[in-house]
Design a protein around this motif. Structure first.
Motif, short mmCIF file in Angstrom:
data_model
loop_
_atom_site.label_atom_id
_atom_site.label_comp_id
_atom_site.label_asym_id
_atom_site.label_seq_id
_atom_site.Cartn_x
_atom_site.Cartn_y
_atom_site.Cartn_z
N UNK A 30 0.87 -1.18 0.00
CA UNK A 30 0.00 0.00 0.00
C UNK A 30 0.90 1.22 0.00
N UNK A 31 0.80 2.02 -1.03
CA UNK A 31 1.68 3.17 -1.16
C UNK A 31 1.18 4.34 -0.32
N UNK A 32 2.14 5.05 0.27
CA UNK A 32 1.84 6.22 1.07
C UNK A 32 1.56 7.42 0.16
N UNK A 33 0.39 8.05 0.34
CA UNK A 33 0.02 9.17 -0.52
C UNK A 33 1.00 10.33 -0.42
N UNK A 34 1.78 10.38 0.65
CA UNK A 34 2.75 11.47 0.80
C UNK A 34 4.05 11.21 0.04
N UNK A 35 4.21 9.98 -0.45
CA UNK A 35 5.45 9.62 -1.16
C UNK A 35 5.20 9.65 -2.67
N UNK A 36 5.16 10.85 -3.24
CA UNK A 36 4.85 11.00 -4.65
C UNK A 36 5.81 10.24 -5.56
N UNK A 37 7.10 10.26 -5.20
CA UNK A 37 8.09 9.57 -6.02
C UNK A 37 7.84 8.09 -6.09
N UNK A 38 7.45 7.50 -4.98
CA UNK A 38 7.16 6.07 -4.93
C UNK A 38 5.95 5.73 -5.80
N UNK A 39 4.95 6.61 -5.76
CA UNK A 39 3.75 6.38 -6.58
C UNK A 39 4.07 6.57 -8.06
N UNK A 40 4.87 7.58 -8.38
CA UNK A 40 5.24 7.82 -9.78
C UNK A 40 5.97 6.63 -10.39
N UNK A 41 6.67 5.87 -9.55
CA UNK A 41 7.39 4.69 -10.05
C UNK A 41 6.42 3.63 -10.57
N UNK A 42 5.15 3.77 -10.21
CA UNK A 42 4.14 2.78 -10.63
C UNK A 42 3.30 3.27 -11.81
N UNK A 43 3.74 4.30 -12.52
CA UNK A 43 2.97 4.83 -13.64
C UNK A 43 2.64 3.73 -14.64
#
Length: 262
Positions: free
Chosen positions: A162-175
């Protein structure tokens, strides 16, 4: 003659009972999803963590689930353990193949009351998707995933599941991939035909979930109106895109889960 008549009656009763059991068994296979029977076959090969091929050449895409990009190999192994070489029944709204020639369906191994999808979710080998309109199917899949998540099985053993909404870089890695993101909605903003649920202060860089205007009534009817989500901790799921910061577009109410706490 009475003895012969009794034998005939007993045989007829046995046939009726066997037919009833057959009907019950068939209904049990589809108990999770009230969808039409779309054929059957034997699994000849496992294509990937959510696809299999039958002996007659049809490729079946498992409806209602998504692969975890971090666990591709284990998802394929889990599917093989459940379905490889087994007789299966297919249920769905439509048996027409997609543009890649795959048939989307709920798959039941012969004799099982649970779909292959549910079994994968219970093992933490898949993620519940968002593309299922049937409420029974969606509720069953959500509960199966929840059980695995609570028990920290499979993909849920990793904090990064579950990705942390505050970690934009981590979420961007899942584009381009399906992801589950959790955090607090700091603000709700309307811009043109889109409502933004902002999880950060920087609107052009931080994560946001978007709701198209045409979809808003569905959220309002489900008591999930955008403004009601402000200052709430929620969990959203969907395909990650990038328009400034990372985004997930919300097209179904089932993509949002309101969590306890603030």
């Amino acid at each position: 003659m009475k003895h012969v008549g009794w034998q005939r009656s007993a045989a007829l009763a046995a046939c009726v009972a066997a037919l009833a059991l057959l009907i019950i068994a068939e209904r049990a296979d589809a108990a999770e999803c009230t969808l039409e029977r779309q054929g059957e076959g034997r699994v000849a090969a496992i294509v990937d963590g959510r696809s299999l091929r039958l002996e007659d050449g049809r490729e079946i895409r498992l409806a209602g689930i998504e692969r975890s990009e971090a666990d591709r190999a284990s998802g394929r192994t889990a599917l093989a353990a459940i379905a490889d070489g087994r007789e299966v029944m297919l249920h769905g709204d439509d048996d027409a193949p997609d543009r890649y020639g795959r048939q989307s369906a709920f798959v039941f191994v012969a004799g099982s009351q649970h779909s292959v999808q549910s079994e994968l979710l219970r093992r933490g080998a898949a993620l519940a998707s968002i593309d299922i309109a049937d409420k029974n199917c969606a509720a069953t899949l959500a509960e199966a995933e929840r059980a695995a998540r609570d028990a920290k099985l499979g993909i849920w053993a990793r904090p990064s599941a579950i990705k942390n909404a505050e970690s934009s870089g981590d979420i961007l890695a899942a584009i381009g991939h399906f992801a589950v993101v959790e955090g607090k909605v700091l603000s709700v903003r309307q811009a043109g035909a889109t409502t933004y649920l902002n999880f950060g202060r920087n609107w052009t860089r931080d994560f946001a979930a978007t709701i198209p205007r045409r979809i808003t009534p569905a959220f309002e009817n489900a008591s999930l109106g955008p403004k009601s989500l402000e200052n709430k901790r929620i969990r959203v799921r969907g395909i990650v895109s990038s328009r400034g910061g990372p985004r997930i577009e919300l097209l179904r109410v089932g993509q949002v889960e309101v969590l306890g706490g603030t």
